[in-house]
Design a protein around this motif. Sequence first.
Motif, PDB file in Angstrom:
ATOM      1  N   PHE A 181     -14.646  21.790 -23.386  1.00  0.00           N
ATOM      2  CA  PHE A 181     -15.623  21.862 -22.305  1.00  0.00           C
ATOM      3  C   PHE A 181     -14.925  22.091 -20.965  1.00  0.00           C
ATOM      4  O   PHE A 181     -15.331  22.952 -20.173  1.00  0.00           O
ATOM      5  CB  PHE A 181     -16.449  20.579 -22.276  1.00  0.00           C
ATOM      6  CG  PHE A 181     -17.271  20.389 -21.046  1.00  0.00           C
ATOM      7  CD1 PHE A 181     -18.356  21.214 -20.778  1.00  0.00           C
ATOM      8  CD2 PHE A 181     -16.949  19.394 -20.132  1.00  0.00           C
ATOM      9  CE1 PHE A 181     -19.121  21.033 -19.633  1.00  0.00           C
ATOM     10  CE2 PHE A 181     -17.698  19.212 -18.990  1.00  0.00           C
ATOM     11  CZ  PHE A 181     -18.786  20.035 -18.738  1.00  0.00           C
ATOM     12  N   LEU A 182     -13.864  21.349 -20.717  1.00  0.00           N
ATOM     13  CA  LEU A 182     -13.161  21.484 -19.442  1.00  0.00           C
ATOM     14  C   LEU A 182     -12.511  22.860 -19.318  1.00  0.00           C
ATOM     15  O   LEU A 182     -12.566  23.486 -18.254  1.00  0.00           O
ATOM     16  CB  LEU A 182     -12.109  20.380 -19.296  1.00  0.00           C
ATOM     17  CG  LEU A 182     -12.663  18.958 -19.179  1.00  0.00           C
ATOM     18  CD1 LEU A 182     -11.528  17.949 -19.056  1.00  0.00           C
ATOM     19  CD2 LEU A 182     -13.606  18.836 -17.980  1.00  0.00           C
ATOM     20  N   ARG A 187     -11.339  24.555 -15.756  1.00  0.00           N
ATOM     21  CA  ARG A 187     -10.403  23.548 -15.245  1.00  0.00           C
ATOM     22  C   ARG A 187      -8.987  23.907 -15.673  1.00  0.00           C
ATOM     23  O   ARG A 187      -8.765  24.364 -16.804  1.00  0.00           O
ATOM     24  CB  ARG A 187     -10.759  22.163 -15.779  1.00  0.00           C
ATOM     25  CG  ARG A 187     -12.138  21.691 -15.360  1.00  0.00           C
ATOM     26  CD  ARG A 187     -12.156  21.282 -13.906  1.00  0.00           C
ATOM     27  NE  ARG A 187     -13.133  22.068 -13.152  1.00  0.00           N
ATOM     28  CZ  ARG A 187     -13.369  21.877 -11.858  1.00  0.00           C
ATOM     29  NH1 ARG A 187     -12.710  20.951 -11.188  1.00  0.00           N
ATOM     30  NH2 ARG A 187     -14.244  22.629 -11.225  1.00  0.00           N
ATOM     31  N   LYS A 188      -8.060  23.716 -14.768  1.00  0.00           N
ATOM     32  CA  LYS A 188      -6.691  24.152 -15.036  1.00  0.00           C
ATOM     33  C   LYS A 188      -5.718  22.992 -15.232  1.00  0.00           C
ATOM     34  O   LYS A 188      -4.700  23.128 -15.900  1.00  0.00           O
ATOM     35  CB  LYS A 188      -6.186  25.010 -13.859  1.00  0.00           C
ATOM     36  CG  LYS A 188      -7.003  26.270 -13.613  1.00  0.00           C
ATOM     37  CD  LYS A 188      -6.906  27.237 -14.785  1.00  0.00           C
ATOM     38  CE  LYS A 188      -7.746  28.487 -14.533  1.00  0.00           C
ATOM     39  NZ  LYS A 188      -7.988  29.238 -15.779  1.00  0.00           N
ATOM     40  N   ARG A 189      -5.978  21.883 -14.574  1.00  0.00           N
ATOM     41  CA  ARG A 189      -4.982  20.803 -14.587  1.00  0.00           C
ATOM     42  C   ARG A 189      -5.633  19.465 -14.959  1.00  0.00           C
ATOM     43  O   ARG A 189      -5.736  18.569 -14.135  1.00  0.00           O
ATOM     44  CB  ARG A 189      -4.316  20.676 -13.218  1.00  0.00           C
ATOM     45  CG  ARG A 189      -3.542  21.903 -12.772  1.00  0.00           C
ATOM     46  CD  ARG A 189      -2.971  21.722 -11.381  1.00  0.00           C
ATOM     47  NE  ARG A 189      -3.987  21.355 -10.397  1.00  0.00           N
ATOM     48  CZ  ARG A 189      -4.846  22.220  -9.851  1.00  0.00           C
ATOM     49  NH1 ARG A 189      -4.818  23.498 -10.191  1.00  0.00           N
ATOM     50  NH2 ARG A 189      -5.736  21.804  -8.970  1.00  0.00           N
ATOM     51  N   PRO A 190      -6.049  19.345 -16.199  1.00  0.00           N
ATOM     52  CA  PRO A 190      -6.675  18.090 -16.629  1.00  0.00           C
ATOM     53  C   PRO A 190      -5.628  16.994 -16.804  1.00  0.00           C
ATOM     54  O   PRO A 190      -4.466  17.276 -17.099  1.00  0.00           O
ATOM     55  CB  PRO A 190      -7.307  18.442 -17.976  1.00  0.00           C
ATOM     56  CG  PRO A 190      -7.210  19.934 -18.100  1.00  0.00           C
ATOM     57  CD  PRO A 190      -6.036  20.340 -17.268  1.00  0.00           C
ATOM     58  N   GLN A 246      -2.054  17.762  -8.069  1.00  0.00           N
ATOM     59  CA  GLN A 246      -3.204  16.917  -8.320  1.00  0.00           C
ATOM     60  C   GLN A 246      -4.080  17.493  -9.425  1.00  0.00           C
ATOM     61  O   GLN A 246      -4.380  18.690  -9.423  1.00  0.00           O
ATOM     62  CB  GLN A 246      -4.031  16.756  -7.053  1.00  0.00           C
ATOM     63  CG  GLN A 246      -3.582  15.582  -6.200  1.00  0.00           C
ATOM     64  CD  GLN A 246      -4.637  15.205  -5.204  1.00  0.00           C
ATOM     65  OE1 GLN A 246      -5.781  15.669  -5.279  1.00  0.00           O
ATOM     66  NE2 GLN A 246      -4.275  14.354  -4.270  1.00  0.00           N
ATOM     67  N   PRO A 247      -4.493  16.655 -10.366  1.00  0.00           N
ATOM     68  CA  PRO A 247      -5.365  17.143 -11.446  1.00  0.00           C
ATOM     69  C   PRO A 247      -6.724  17.558 -10.901  1.00  0.00           C
ATOM     70  O   PRO A 247      -7.177  17.048  -9.881  1.00  0.00           O
ATOM     71  CB  PRO A 247      -5.486  15.935 -12.370  1.00  0.00           C
ATOM     72  CG  PRO A 247      -5.129  14.763 -11.539  1.00  0.00           C
ATOM     73  CD  PRO A 247      -4.152  15.236 -10.518  1.00  0.00           C
ATOM     74  N   ASP A 248      -7.357  18.504 -11.580  1.00  0.00           N
ATOM     75  CA  ASP A 248      -8.712  18.911 -11.180  1.00  0.00           C
ATOM     76  C   ASP A 248      -9.760  18.380 -12.146  1.00  0.00           C
ATOM     77  O   ASP A 248     -10.945  18.680 -12.024  1.00  0.00           O
ATOM     78  CB  ASP A 248      -8.808  20.430 -11.058  1.00  0.00           C
ATOM     79  CG  ASP A 248      -8.520  21.133 -12.373  1.00  0.00           C
ATOM     80  OD1 ASP A 248      -8.175  20.436 -13.356  1.00  0.00           O
ATOM     81  OD2 ASP A 248      -8.629  22.364 -12.418  1.00  0.00           O
ATOM     82  N   ALA A 249      -9.291  17.592 -13.112  1.00  0.00           N
ATOM     83  CA  ALA A 249     -10.222  16.943 -14.032  1.00  0.00           C
ATOM     84  C   ALA A 249      -9.506  15.766 -14.684  1.00  0.00           C
ATOM     85  O   ALA A 249      -8.306  15.862 -14.990  1.00  0.00           O
ATOM     86  CB  ALA A 249     -10.713  17.912 -15.105  1.00  0.00           C
ATOM     87  N   TRP A 278     -13.142  16.575 -11.397  1.00  0.00           N
ATOM     88  CA  TRP A 278     -14.142  16.202 -12.402  1.00  0.00           C
ATOM     89  C   TRP A 278     -13.677  14.939 -13.114  1.00  0.00           C
ATOM     90  O   TRP A 278     -12.473  14.692 -13.228  1.00  0.00           O
ATOM     91  CB  TRP A 278     -14.305  17.316 -13.441  1.00  0.00           C
ATOM     92  CG  TRP A 278     -15.093  18.498 -12.934  1.00  0.00           C
ATOM     93  CD1 TRP A 278     -15.380  18.803 -11.636  1.00  0.00           C
ATOM     94  CD2 TRP A 278     -15.665  19.530 -13.745  1.00  0.00           C
ATOM     95  NE1 TRP A 278     -16.098  19.972 -11.565  1.00  0.00           N
ATOM     96  CE2 TRP A 278     -16.289  20.441 -12.846  1.00  0.00           C
ATOM     97  CE3 TRP A 278     -15.717  19.800 -15.092  1.00  0.00           C
ATOM     98  CZ2 TRP A 278     -16.960  21.576 -13.283  1.00  0.00           C
ATOM     99  CZ3 TRP A 278     -16.370  20.928 -15.546  1.00  0.00           C
ATOM    100  CH2 TRP A 278     -16.996  21.803 -14.651  1.00  0.00           C
ATOM    101  N   VAL A 279     -14.650  14.170 -13.578  1.00  0.00           N
ATOM    102  CA  VAL A 279     -14.309  12.968 -14.347  1.00  0.00           C
ATOM    103  C   VAL A 279     -15.165  12.928 -15.605  1.00  0.00           C
ATOM    104  O   VAL A 279     -16.369  13.194 -15.551  1.00  0.00           O
ATOM    105  CB  VAL A 279     -14.530  11.686 -13.521  1.00  0.00           C
ATOM    106  CG1 VAL A 279     -14.228  10.446 -14.365  1.00  0.00           C
ATOM    107  CG2 VAL A 279     -13.666  11.689 -12.268  1.00  0.00           C
TER     108      VAL A 279
END
Lengths: 341, 341
Positions: A181-182, A187-190, A246-249, A278-279
């Motif tokens: 889903f991410l 999303r690039k950096r979970p 920094q993570p984006d998710a 995102w969380v």
Amino acid sequence: MTPPKNGKSKMERTTAADVARAAGVSISAVSRAFTPNASIAKQTKSRVMQAATALGYQPNPLARGLITRRSGMIALLMSEVTNPFYPAVLETFARALSSRGKRIMLFTPGEDEPLEALLPQALGYGVEGVVITSARPTAEMTAACESAPVPVVLFNRTVEGAAISAVGCDNEAGGRKIADFLVESGRKRPAFVAGLAGASTSLYRERGFTAGLTAAGLPTPPRHVGDFTFEGGLRAAEELLDLKEQPDAIFAANDIMALGVLDGLRRVGGLRVPEDVWVVGFDDIAAAAWPSFSLTTFRQPIKRMVAETLRILESSDDGAPVPPSTVLVPGRLIERNSTAG
Amino acid sequence: MTPPKNGKSKMERTTAADVARAAGVSISAVSRAFTPNASIAKQTKSRVMQAATALGYQPNPLARGLITRRSGMIALLMSEVTNPFYPAVLETFARALSSRGKRIMLFTPGEDEPLEALLPQALGYGVEGVVITSARPTAEMTAACESAPVPVVLFNRTVEGAAISAVGCDNEAGGRKIADFLVESGRKRPAFVAGLAGASTSLYRERGFTAGLTAAGLPTPPRHVGDFTFEGGLRAAEELLDLKEQPDAIFAANDIMALGVLDGLRRVGGLRVPEDVWVVGFDDIAAAAWPSFSLTTFRQPIKRMVAETLRILESSDDGAPVPPSTVLVPGRLIERNSTAG
DNA sequence: TGTCGGTTTGCATAGGTTTGCGCAAATTGG
DNA sequence: CCAATTTGCGCAAACCTATGCAAACCGACA
């Protein structure tokens, strides 16, 4: 205020013998009247029942359990009750069992009491089944489970290589689903926030998660341990904010941690969710749906999991343990605002 | 993997007779060895204990309970487990009892099962005490409690005029304290969100609250019913927003409703807390301290309440019910950001 | 009417422990 | 060294119900 109807002191229970005398039958007839599909004439049964209700009699579960080794109780071994997921589980069990006339005996380890000591105790009470939840069974423990005289089910836990029944949600598939889903959402950096070290749930969720990311060509996500608590989530958020990239998710192995992460990002880090990060959580506890959080999460189907657990417990009609089976119930991703946009 | 040490099949428990044979004493000696301050020589006791641990023996609680009418279990009658306050209570009870070697039997009303039917059932199991929480006892129920052969304690409930022990926090004083606090802080138009109709806790908290406002010359506050749930709090917030004179402070009879109110005000009403409205709750559940909410609330001292409950249950050493006593433990106002500024 | 098959019923025992009672042994005091 | 106590231990009853077994009962069929 009113004295008891019968002449006896209120201290003594009315026993089967009293009913037998009142109904003019033998004790065994009374016993049979209360035993489902026992060989008894309809007429005598009704006469017994009538006398029983008049005297307020009901069979003594202790005496009955002494013989049948079935006390009508299910043991629930549960170590942490603070995570809101478990009260929900507890309630579901309680309601389901209550309607079957069974009761829950709750075993929680005391101050310095090891979890292993609880199982023999529970068995001593003649419970008809044991449900173990939220514990990392030791080798000793699994051995005890395997040789228990009644069915034992691990709820929301699995032990590889052990011959113990287990019921859970498909954690690995859940983690994978969240990764997909991410990734699909760009999303690039979970990042990942793990639960207690060694907990199988956290482990499998992480495995599925990283597998999904790897399949999409993303690196293994940065990782912090949150101990399955809100405070742990808060700390994890702070630590993740300190990363160079920094993570984006952020996927937390459990809702209560995810809420901690979310709160930490917003209140401490001054970030916006979902605009900046995102969380995603796991469980779908009640608070996840609260407007303040509106947390995207993977819902564990508690009702079905409980139903499957009881099915296993009851699958042996003579009370003996059953060949171990592992049931993985599928969950479902619930999209909310913590991942919108 | 390893077979059981003794030659017996794993199905059968080791009984007192086995231990007696192994230790070369009589069964009664074994029994006495496990009975505190019974007449037994130190030497034989140690020999028995040694044999017992070697065989893994421990007395069968069912058989013991059949005679002594003490099964080592405390019944907990609890109808709603979803409000996070009660899991906390449950856990406190579980830990406290566990360290005393007692166990909890949980009784939750099933689908269509009335609460009254649960008490006789619990008594049938030979529980040593009954704790009733979160229920509005009917007249029938109170009568049953009064004539129960073991101590019964109402937790967080009171019934006026009934001869039943009760332990709670001083709800009226709490409501009063909150009113005083709001008045002293210059709030002019406080409102109240009630819990379930007929719940004594909500009633007393409201009574103290309105008394405090009246004493300060303020009118009786507007009032909405929130049913003790988060959703109820949400709805109450919406309704209070529709009032001609918008309140400048809202006191909800319990935290979970207060969080609902807070969320409703912010997310639905677009108001700021505490700048536009203050919010106060009651209980101090874990979520109240979360940064997102930072809810000012009246803390119920769960540990002390549980300790007092157990004190009452254990105050009769022969197991008989004790003269009813009502204990009100003082609480404490915890100021957080929902009332700052 | 006698017999047979099936259903009911009662008797007696089991299940594991606690506990009152009586007797033997140990302790104490004189 | 003996009598008076105290102490320790085993026997058996009690707690309350379930259940195997055999007897009693019922209707029906030959």
